[in-house]
Write an enzyme that holds these catalytic residues in place. Sequence first.
Site, PDB file in Angstrom:
ATOM      1  N   ASP A 134       8.109   3.754  -8.709  1.00 47.85           N
ATOM      2  CA  ASP A 134       6.953   3.833  -7.819  1.00 47.85           C
ATOM      3  C   ASP A 134       5.715   4.086  -8.674  1.00 47.85           C
ATOM      4  OD1 ASP A 134       8.473   3.701  -5.449  1.00 47.85           O
ATOM      5  OD2 ASP A 134       8.828   5.862  -5.479  1.00 47.85           O
ATOM      6  N   MET A 135       4.531   3.873  -8.088  1.00 55.39           N
ATOM      7  CA  MET A 135       3.302   4.171  -8.817  1.00 55.39           C
ATOM      8  C   MET A 135       2.509   5.213  -8.033  1.00 55.39           C
ATOM      9  SD  MET A 135       1.773   3.413 -11.635  1.00 55.39           S
ATOM     10  CE  MET A 135       2.259   1.802 -12.262  1.00 55.39           C
ATOM     11  N   GLN A 138      -0.590  -1.545  -8.175  1.00 62.61           N
ATOM     12  CA  GLN A 138      -1.447  -1.375  -6.994  1.00 62.61           C
ATOM     13  C   GLN A 138      -2.672  -2.287  -7.073  1.00 62.61           C
ATOM     14  OE1 GLN A 138      -1.728   2.562  -8.349  1.00 62.61           O
ATOM     15  NE2 GLN A 138      -0.575   3.487  -6.672  1.00 62.61           N
ATOM     16  N   ARG A 180       6.725  -5.207  -8.348  1.00 53.86           N
ATOM     17  CA  ARG A 180       6.468  -4.990  -6.910  1.00 53.86           C
ATOM     18  C   ARG A 180       4.963  -4.786  -6.774  1.00 53.86           C
ATOM     19  NH1 ARG A 180       9.645   0.066  -5.014  1.00 53.86           N
ATOM     20  NH2 ARG A 180      11.303  -1.436  -4.669  1.00 53.86           N
ATOM     21  N   LYS A 211      -0.812  -2.958  -1.961  1.00 55.66           N
ATOM     22  CA  LYS A 211      -2.271  -2.760  -1.986  1.00 55.66           C
ATOM     23  C   LYS A 211      -2.636  -1.413  -2.611  1.00 55.66           C
ATOM     24  CE  LYS A 211      -3.201  -5.744   1.941  1.00 55.66           C
ATOM     25  NZ  LYS A 211      -3.873  -5.874   3.253  1.00 55.66           N
ATOM     26  N   ALA A 265      -1.597   3.029  -2.049  1.00 54.47           N
ATOM     27  CA  ALA A 265      -1.728   4.063  -1.022  1.00 54.47           C
ATOM     28  C   ALA A 265      -2.701   5.166  -1.421  1.00 54.47           C
ATOM     29  CB  ALA A 265      -0.356   4.665  -0.729  1.00 54.47           C
ATOM     30  N   HIS A 311       2.863  -5.405   4.657  1.00 62.10           N
ATOM     31  CA  HIS A 311       3.174  -5.718   6.060  1.00 62.10           C
ATOM     32  C   HIS A 311       2.119  -6.641   6.623  1.00 62.10           C
ATOM     33  CE1 HIS A 311       4.343  -1.588   4.946  1.00 62.10           C
ATOM     34  NE2 HIS A 311       5.519  -2.032   5.355  1.00 62.10           N
ATOM     35  N   ARG A 345       1.433  10.624   5.022  1.00 60.35           N
ATOM     36  CA  ARG A 345       0.765   9.472   4.382  1.00 60.35           C
ATOM     37  C   ARG A 345       0.836   8.241   5.283  1.00 60.35           C
ATOM     38  NH1 ARG A 345       2.697  10.794  -0.586  1.00 60.35           N
ATOM     39  NH2 ARG A 345       4.328   9.212  -0.664  1.00 60.35           N
ATOM     40  N   ARG A 346       1.995   8.048   5.928  1.00 54.83           N
ATOM     41  CA  ARG A 346       2.157   6.876   6.812  1.00 54.83           C
ATOM     42  C   ARG A 346       1.235   6.984   8.017  1.00 54.83           C
ATOM     43  NH1 ARG A 346       4.590   5.553   2.780  1.00 54.83           N
ATOM     44  NH2 ARG A 346       2.532   4.678   2.574  1.00 54.83           N
TER      45      ARG A 346
HETATM   46  P1  FDA Z   1      -2.634  -2.876   5.283  1.00 51.67           P
HETATM   47  O1  FDA Z   1      -2.522  -1.398   5.446  1.00 51.67           O
HETATM   48  O2  FDA Z   1      -3.790  -3.419   4.479  1.00 51.67           O
HETATM   49  O3  FDA Z   1      -2.685  -3.560   6.705  1.00 51.67           O
HETATM   50  C1  FDA Z   1      -2.925  -4.964   6.820  1.00 51.67           C
HETATM   51  C2  FDA Z   1      -2.269  -5.487   8.089  1.00 51.67           C
HETATM   52  O4  FDA Z   1      -0.844  -5.354   7.976  1.00 51.67           O
HETATM   53  C3  FDA Z   1      -2.636  -4.741   9.346  1.00 51.67           C
HETATM   54  O5  FDA Z   1      -3.880  -5.165   9.873  1.00 51.67           O
HETATM   55  C4  FDA Z   1      -1.453  -5.104  10.246  1.00 51.67           C
HETATM   56  O6  FDA Z   1      -1.589  -6.409  10.748  1.00 51.67           O
HETATM   57  C5  FDA Z   1      -0.283  -5.074   9.262  1.00 51.67           C
HETATM   58  N1  FDA Z   1       0.310  -3.725   9.215  1.00 51.67           N
HETATM   59  C6  FDA Z   1       0.177  -2.804   8.245  1.00 51.67           C
HETATM   60  N2  FDA Z   1       0.874  -1.671   8.574  1.00 51.67           N
HETATM   61  C7  FDA Z   1       1.428  -1.898   9.765  1.00 51.67           C
HETATM   62  C8  FDA Z   1       2.225  -1.124  10.654  1.00 51.67           C
HETATM   63  N3  FDA Z   1       2.573   0.134  10.372  1.00 51.67           N
HETATM   64  N4  FDA Z   1       2.623  -1.667  11.815  1.00 51.67           N
HETATM   65  C9  FDA Z   1       2.252  -2.927  12.149  1.00 51.67           C
HETATM   66  N5  FDA Z   1       1.490  -3.712  11.357  1.00 51.67           N
HETATM   67  C10 FDA Z   1       1.069  -3.213  10.199  1.00 51.67           C
HETATM   68  N6  FDA Z   1       1.838   2.504  -2.538  1.00 51.67           N
HETATM   69  C11 FDA Z   1       1.580   3.148  -3.711  1.00 51.67           C
HETATM   70  O7  FDA Z   1       0.431   3.515  -3.971  1.00 51.67           O
HETATM   71  N7  FDA Z   1       2.603   3.374  -4.603  1.00 51.67           N
HETATM   72  C12 FDA Z   1       3.874   2.949  -4.382  1.00 51.67           C
HETATM   73  O8  FDA Z   1       4.771   3.161  -5.231  1.00 51.67           O
HETATM   74  C13 FDA Z   1       4.149   2.251  -3.167  1.00 51.67           C
HETATM   75  N8  FDA Z   1       5.399   1.762  -2.901  1.00 51.67           N
HETATM   76  C14 FDA Z   1       5.569   0.886  -1.839  1.00 51.67           C
HETATM   77  C15 FDA Z   1       6.763   0.186  -1.710  1.00 51.67           C
HETATM   78  C16 FDA Z   1       6.916  -0.734  -0.677  1.00 51.67           C
HETATM   79  C17 FDA Z   1       8.199  -1.516  -0.576  1.00 51.67           C
HETATM   80  C18 FDA Z   1       5.850  -0.948   0.268  1.00 51.67           C
HETATM   81  C19 FDA Z   1       5.989  -1.932   1.401  1.00 51.67           C
HETATM   82  C20 FDA Z   1       4.674  -0.234   0.139  1.00 51.67           C
HETATM   83  C21 FDA Z   1       4.513   0.689  -0.903  1.00 51.67           C
HETATM   84  N9  FDA Z   1       3.320   1.392  -1.051  1.00 51.67           N
HETATM   85  C22 FDA Z   1       3.090   2.055  -2.246  1.00 51.67           C
HETATM   86  C23 FDA Z   1       2.306   1.450   0.056  1.00 51.67           C
HETATM   87  C24 FDA Z   1       1.278   0.340  -0.063  1.00 51.67           C
HETATM   88  O9  FDA Z   1       0.506   0.527  -1.220  1.00 51.67           O
HETATM   89  C25 FDA Z   1       0.351   0.295   1.157  1.00 51.67           C
HETATM   90  O10 FDA Z   1      -0.325   1.519   1.273  1.00 51.67           O
HETATM   91  C26 FDA Z   1       1.041   0.000   2.463  1.00 51.67           C
HETATM   92  O11 FDA Z   1       2.070  -0.938   2.306  1.00 51.67           O
HETATM   93  C27 FDA Z   1       0.025  -0.554   3.489  1.00 51.67           C
HETATM   94  O12 FDA Z   1      -0.563  -1.756   3.035  1.00 51.67           O
HETATM   95  P2  FDA Z   1      -0.216  -3.194   3.660  1.00 51.67           P
HETATM   96  O13 FDA Z   1      -0.350  -4.225   2.588  1.00 51.67           O
HETATM   97  O14 FDA Z   1       1.131  -3.146   4.278  1.00 51.67           O
HETATM   98  O15 FDA Z   1      -1.249  -3.479   4.802  1.00 51.67           O
END
Ligand code: FDA
Length: 308
Positions: free
Chosen positions: A134-135, A163, A184, A187, A189, A227, A288-289
């Site tokens: 993870d990062m 990231q 992996r 965007k 977190a 997502h 965080r979620r």
């Molecule tokens: P973003 O938050 O930009 O949302 C864009 C769109 O996606 C929304 O408008 C919606 O349409 C859809 N969407 C997003 N979340 C949704 C939900 N809960 N329900 C329905 N639709 C939704 N970060 C980090 O800093 N270090 C790490 O090691 C990791 N590890 C990691 C592993 C894996 C497998 C995943 C999937 C994610 C991570 N992350 C992470 C988290 C990541 O950096 C990020 O914060 C989240 O995935 C949210 O970004 P999204 O690209 O999903 O969409």
Amino acid sequence: MYRTFFLALSRNETFRRLLLACPVTRKVVKHFVAGDSWDEARDGIASLLDKGLKATVDYLGPQTRTAGQAAATVSAYIGFLDQIRDEGWAGDVEVSVTLSSLGLLLRDGEELATSNAAAIAAKAREVGTTLTLDMEDITTTSKAIRIVNTLRKDYPEVGCLLQANLKRTEADCRALDAPESRIRVSKGAYRPPAQATYHDKHDVDLSYVRCLKTLMEGEGLPMVATHDPVMIEIAQELAAHTNRGLKDFEFQMLYGVRVVEQERLADLGHTVRIYVPFGENWYPYFIRRLAERPANLGFFFRGLLSSR
Ligand code: FDA
């Protein structure tokens, strides 16, 4: 403002106790966290596999403040990897770990975290699966990338997350790409107030697409962790453009997030790997979620009301 509120909440012991004490809130937490222990998480992992999904399991253990605690985290992972082998899951389930849990933030932490991660990578290989790092926040990025490069000398299959909200990441994608690499890309977190990051969502999205393009044109396995429906569609188009087959990249999503979409992509023949967090220290992950997305808060309160 929304994020600041949740940052405060993540440090609020009373709210944590409230969530723990109330069976209804525990049920909502279980939507995002597979359980407090491996035994509890086991059912969640099994049901993902039944649906044709794969998993990467992440242990949310006690905070690491000493080298002894880092060693305990390594032992815990070795135990989970034994379980993965005993269940016959090695082809479908891998492990993810944060370097801070392996001691990165301690004195001589880089060396300590490297040898701890190497022990997990060795066990993962013995079992027939892989480790992905993870990062965390930007203060650890350069160290994490140095650790990945060191580990890759013996374990080229070790994966890592990059990231897209960091300006450096497109170049990191290019530098880390190699025939056996597993990158992996998410965007990000963490939102540090620094010049080194993109803050505007549109800029983060553009960076994400550039990173995807670099990885899809590269030689390794791109792991598309998002997502976002737009990013998912762009990944599919880039894969087609670069002649990647369905198994030449993975989609990855978090446990409990967009579960219908997870299954839809798997039904199309894509590899879809779900990040399954579990462990007694689930509270900061859960907050965080909630912080990430106002709609998750709506889900949380709807869950509370519908359970009355
Ligand atoms: P973003 O938050 O930009 O949302 C864009 C769109 O996606 C929304 O408008 C919606 O349409 C859809 N969407 C997003 N979340 C949704 C939900 N809960 N329900 C329905 N639709 C939704 N970060 C980090 O800093 N270090 C790490 O090691 C990791 N590890 C990691 C592993 C894996 C497998 C995943 C999937 C994610 C991570 N992350 C992470 C988290 C990541 O950096 C990020 O914060 C989240 O995935 C949210 O970004 P999204 O690209 O999903 O969409």
